[in-house]
Design a protein around this motif. Sequence first.
Motif, PDB file in Angstrom:
ATOM      1  N   GLU A 145      33.934  27.276  36.983  1.00 41.45           N
ATOM      2  CA  GLU A 145      33.822  26.631  38.299  1.00 41.45           C
ATOM      3  C   GLU A 145      34.118  25.137  38.200  1.00 41.45           C
ATOM      4  O   GLU A 145      34.818  24.587  39.044  1.00 41.45           O
ATOM      5  CB  GLU A 145      32.436  26.858  38.894  1.00 41.45           C
ATOM      6  N   LEU A 150      38.076  27.095  38.988  1.00 40.12           N
ATOM      7  CA  LEU A 150      38.319  28.518  39.219  1.00 40.12           C
ATOM      8  C   LEU A 150      37.131  29.095  39.984  1.00 40.12           C
ATOM      9  O   LEU A 150      36.041  29.229  39.445  1.00 40.12           O
ATOM     10  CB  LEU A 150      38.491  29.239  37.879  1.00 40.12           C
ATOM     11  N   PRO A 151      37.311  29.423  41.273  1.00 44.27           N
ATOM     12  CA  PRO A 151      36.182  29.940  42.054  1.00 44.27           C
ATOM     13  C   PRO A 151      35.757  31.322  41.564  1.00 44.27           C
ATOM     14  O   PRO A 151      36.584  32.108  41.089  1.00 44.27           O
ATOM     15  CB  PRO A 151      36.737  30.004  43.484  1.00 44.27           C
ATOM     16  N   ASP A 160      35.087  33.987  43.019  1.00 42.37           N
ATOM     17  CA  ASP A 160      35.681  35.143  43.682  1.00 42.37           C
ATOM     18  C   ASP A 160      37.144  35.357  43.273  1.00 42.37           C
ATOM     19  O   ASP A 160      37.793  36.273  43.756  1.00 42.37           O
ATOM     20  CB  ASP A 160      35.551  35.034  45.201  1.00 42.37           C
ATOM     21  N   ALA A 161      37.647  34.538  42.335  1.00 45.56           N
ATOM     22  CA  ALA A 161      39.032  34.660  41.884  1.00 45.56           C
ATOM     23  C   ALA A 161      39.182  35.608  40.694  1.00 45.56           C
ATOM     24  O   ALA A 161      40.294  35.894  40.262  1.00 45.56           O
ATOM     25  CB  ALA A 161      39.586  33.281  41.514  1.00 45.56           C
ATOM     26  N   TYR A 162      38.069  36.091  40.155  1.00 50.04           N
ATOM     27  CA  TYR A 162      38.122  36.946  38.972  1.00 50.04           C
ATOM     28  C   TYR A 162      36.836  37.773  38.887  1.00 50.04           C
ATOM     29  O   TYR A 162      35.859  37.482  39.557  1.00 50.04           O
ATOM     30  CB  TYR A 162      38.260  36.098  37.700  1.00 50.04           C
ATOM     31  N   ARG A 208      41.759  34.355  33.657  1.00 46.28           N
ATOM     32  CA  ARG A 208      42.789  33.962  34.632  1.00 46.28           C
ATOM     33  C   ARG A 208      43.595  32.772  34.129  1.00 46.28           C
ATOM     34  O   ARG A 208      43.788  31.779  34.810  1.00 46.28           O
ATOM     35  CB  ARG A 208      42.188  33.660  35.990  1.00 46.28           C
TER      36      ARG A 208
END
Length: 71
Positions: free
Chosen positions: A17, A21-22, A24-26, A55
């Motif tokens: 985070e 990288l949020p 909900d992205a992975y 990611r």
Amino acid sequence: MTDSRRPLLLDIVAVLERHGLPPDAYRLGDEIDPEAVERVLESGGPDTEVRCSVRDVPLVVTPDGPRVIDA
């Protein structure tokens, strides 16, 4: 190692985070197995490290905790 009251999973998510990288992205469980990483770190010495990526964000996880590897 990381704070034993806080699972490594949460430390990895926090590092991702902070890197932008949020959550909900992975799905972390689809990318790595944090429990397996923790077992490797616990069974290794103080210089043990595990490298992985989530990611395309490269991470190194050591007994001191996870961090993003500067590319």
